[in-house]
Design a protein around this motif. Sequence first.
Motif, PDB file in Angstrom:
ATOM      1  N   PHE A 105      23.591  67.886  74.531  1.00 38.61           N
ATOM      2  CA  PHE A 105      24.511  66.861  75.015  1.00 38.61           C
ATOM      3  C   PHE A 105      25.839  67.501  75.411  1.00 38.61           C
ATOM      4  CE2 PHE A 105      22.183  64.414  71.561  1.00 38.61           C
ATOM      5  CZ  PHE A 105      21.282  63.836  72.437  1.00 38.61           C
ATOM      6  N   CYS A 107      29.604  66.461  75.719  1.00 42.36           N
ATOM      7  CA  CYS A 107      30.433  65.334  75.299  1.00 42.36           C
ATOM      8  C   CYS A 107      31.758  65.823  74.728  1.00 42.36           C
ATOM      9  CB  CYS A 107      29.698  64.490  74.259  1.00 42.36           C
ATOM     10  SG  CYS A 107      29.155  65.401  72.796  1.00 42.36           S
ATOM     11  N   LEU A 143      21.723  58.649  71.929  1.00 41.21           N
ATOM     12  CA  LEU A 143      21.511  59.993  71.401  1.00 41.21           C
ATOM     13  C   LEU A 143      20.067  60.202  70.996  1.00 41.21           C
ATOM     14  CD1 LEU A 143      24.689  60.397  69.176  1.00 41.21           C
ATOM     15  CD2 LEU A 143      24.309  61.262  71.477  1.00 41.21           C
ATOM     16  N   ILE A 211      18.778  64.531  79.368  1.00 43.63           N
ATOM     17  CA  ILE A 211      19.607  65.711  79.616  1.00 43.63           C
ATOM     18  C   ILE A 211      19.170  66.397  80.906  1.00 43.63           C
ATOM     19  CG2 ILE A 211      20.328  67.955  78.715  1.00 43.63           C
ATOM     20  CD1 ILE A 211      19.814  66.845  75.911  1.00 43.63           C
TER      21      ILE A 211
END
Length: 220
Positions: A105, A107, A143, A211
């Motif tokens: 991820f 972020c 997530l 992703i």
Amino acid sequence: MELIGVPGIPEVAAGDDIAALIAKALRDASIEVVEQDVFVVAQKIVSKAEGRIVHLDSVVPSLRALEWAAAFDKDPRVVEVVLHESKRLVRMERGVLISETEHGFVCANAGVDTSNVAEGTVTLLPKDPDASARKIRAANVALGVSGIAPLIDYRGQKDSHGNALKVTVIAIADELASAAELVMRKSAGIPVAIMRGFNYESRDATALELIRVPELDLFR
């Protein structure tokens, strides 16, 4: 479609059974679950239940964390935790840390969060969000997912003017999670919501599908 906030989830501690807490809250609120309901569960309570909490008094900041924190008036201990949780730093400037986590991820702050936790502590992202979602059989960015396809691929179809769609892939899990924020505001104390009436593809899936591969990701 309908969004239903699930009230009555207590403060979560390490070792708590999230699924059991949700089931009790549903019973107490007389909320009946119907087929195709999608559960959206805040990452924060999952992290707490899994013990993904760091006590800042146990953190020794590195020189890099100390220098960066001093430049932007940050807590160097929090910065150190962010650096530790980062697989790679994407941006580190003007007081903002954008990083890639071990999950892949990209972020802010590697998902390290100081909100809705006891003073002097921070939470980390779950180690395996998909496993967490499967465990509670529920899934503001997604997530982890379980039982729902996280993407809708429109490539090869045509738009309303007959033009071929070449790149349109919708991250539906992210959109559902974002919509749930309307009833799961951080200040509302409602960490679980139900999305009802959404027609989705039910299958085994993983949030890794969300992703982008590095060569197609403009943020890497």
